[in-house]
Design an enzyme around this catalytic site. Structure first.
Site, PDB file in Angstrom:
ATOM      1  N   TYR A 157      40.325  -1.301 -35.560  1.00 19.25           N
ATOM      2  CA  TYR A 157      41.171  -2.083 -34.664  1.00 19.25           C
ATOM      3  C   TYR A 157      40.943  -1.688 -33.205  1.00 19.25           C
ATOM      4  O   TYR A 157      40.891  -2.550 -32.318  1.00 19.25           O
ATOM      5  CB  TYR A 157      42.645  -1.919 -35.016  1.00 19.25           C
ATOM      6  CG  TYR A 157      43.556  -2.670 -34.069  1.00 19.25           C
ATOM      7  CD1 TYR A 157      43.549  -4.059 -34.024  1.00 19.25           C
ATOM      8  CD2 TYR A 157      44.415  -1.992 -33.202  1.00 19.25           C
ATOM      9  CE1 TYR A 157      44.363  -4.764 -33.147  1.00 19.25           C
ATOM     10  CE2 TYR A 157      45.242  -2.694 -32.328  1.00 19.25           C
ATOM     11  CZ  TYR A 157      45.206  -4.073 -32.301  1.00 19.25           C
ATOM     12  OH  TYR A 157      46.010  -4.755 -31.428  1.00 19.25           O
ATOM     13  N   GLU A 334      54.606  -7.257 -40.243  1.00 18.50           N
ATOM     14  CA  GLU A 334      54.466  -7.907 -38.936  1.00 18.50           C
ATOM     15  C   GLU A 334      54.835  -9.373 -39.118  1.00 18.50           C
ATOM     16  O   GLU A 334      54.562  -9.965 -40.169  1.00 18.50           O
ATOM     17  CB  GLU A 334      53.033  -7.762 -38.416  1.00 18.50           C
ATOM     18  CG  GLU A 334      52.796  -8.392 -37.048  1.00 18.50           C
ATOM     19  CD  GLU A 334      51.461  -7.979 -36.451  1.00 18.50           C
ATOM     20  OE1 GLU A 334      51.162  -6.760 -36.500  1.00 18.50           O
ATOM     21  OE2 GLU A 334      50.723  -8.851 -35.961  1.00 18.50           O
TER      22      GLU A 334
END
Length: 341
Positions: A157, A334
């Site tokens: 990421y 999320e």
């Protein structure tokens, strides 16, 4: 870097900006060909291996995230005018003149790393949007394999964030970013999927008073901070807000490790806060005007998540549950979505 609260822009249309009709976002169970038969459809998304793999129509994209619970409806974006679509030089594109959908898929192996693949994809993205009649980027979704693999600055990421920043900043996006989501898929293909929504008129980027702006995160989160706004107020007369991927982060720190209930509550508090920054009245938040995607890391948390959201959200809130990895390994959930009034 400073952890001071971000500065805010008034969430209203800029002088001289033409208000656009709102894009309509829905979750539909109809057959794909029937959906694509409508001339007002801007984009359709299928999810997971049970969705059609491909379609000749550039408006369709299968996202490589598995639905939580076997199958999922299609996510459908509908415009107000007739949509024209094409596929050119690796980019799928559709537009009705007010809005445009675009998508690109890039194999990491062609570029040697996730960072270089991401920079390439973003350079293509911004060049394509800038050359169009819809030059204002409202929202971007990013899906990459094994998002948490690697240690420290070598985490995938963090390398993705480096590539994204390089691709955006090369075209003048510094400190003026669109809303975004970044989620990890688990298909092992190492193919970066990016799709976006652009518009003829500019939207207004919004930040969250409870959080440090992502692009101001301190060095501990990587060489380059994530480059996205917490939400984007679309250039519509009545408020339409695209909420970025949101998790249990307060300030810049993750909260409530291993506590699903507390993370869900914190995530919803953050979404509520950014909708307040958009001047959405409390009674209008969530409910029938919202379409949410809920990304859940652990399969065993799916049913508890459904129960928690039934408890915390109005009955008419539209939700789509997907299994995926969050950008920080300690985060369990999320949520992103769109809020209309």
């Amino acid at each position: 870097m400073s952890s001071a609260k971000p500065e805010f822009t008034e969430p209203t249309l800029s002088a001289g900006t033409a208000a656009l009709p709102p894009l309509r976002v829905a979750y539909e169970d109809a057959a794909l060909d029937a959906i694509l038969g409508s001339g007002d459809v801007l984009a359709v998304f299928g999810f997971g291996t049970q969705a059609p793999a491909t379609n000749a129509d550039p408006r369709y994209l299968r996202v490589n995230l598995e639905p939580a619970g076997g199958t999922a409806p299609f996510e459908v974006w509908r415009a107000r005018a007739r949509v024209h679509a094409r596929r050119e030089s690796g980019i799928a594109w559709a537009s009705d003149g007010d809005y445009a959908f675009g998508a690109i898929e890039v194999a990491e192996s062609v570029h040697g790393s996730v960072e270089r693949a991401t920079e390439f994809a973003y350079r293509r993205l911004v060049e394509t949007i800038a050359a169009s009649d819809t030059p204002h980027t409202l929202r971007i979704w990013n899906y990459l394999d094994a998002i948490n693999l690697g240690e420290g600055d070598d985490e995938r990421y963090r390398r993705f964030c480096l590539g994204r920043a390089a691709g955006l900043e090369a075209h003048g996006f510094a400190d003026a970013y669109p809303a975004a989501t970044g989620i990890g898929v688990r298909d092992g293909r190492r193919v970066l999927q990016i799709y976006w929504l652009a518009a003829r008129s500019a939207g207004t980027a919004l930040e969250n008073p409870r959080q440090v702006s992502a692009w101001r995160y301190p060095r501990q989160y990587g060489i380059k901070a994530p480059t996205f706004a917490r939400a984007m107020r679309a250039p519509t007369q009545n408020p339409q807000v695209y909420v970025s991927g949101t998790a249990a982060i307060v300030g810049h720190a993750s909260h409530h490790r291993d506590d699903l209930r507390a993370q869900v509550a914190e995530t919803l508090a953050n979404i509520d806060s950014v909708l307040a920054a958009a001047r959405i009245a409390p009674a209008a938040r969530f409910g029938a005007g919202a379409a949410l995607k809920v990304y859940v890391r652990r399969a065993g948390d799916v049913e508890p998540m459904r129960a928690l959201l039934r408890e915390k959200l109005p009955m008419r809130t539209r939700t789509l549950f997907l299994q995926g990895d969050i950008c920080r390994s300690e985060l369990l959930v999320e949520i992103d979505g769109v809020q209309d009034v």
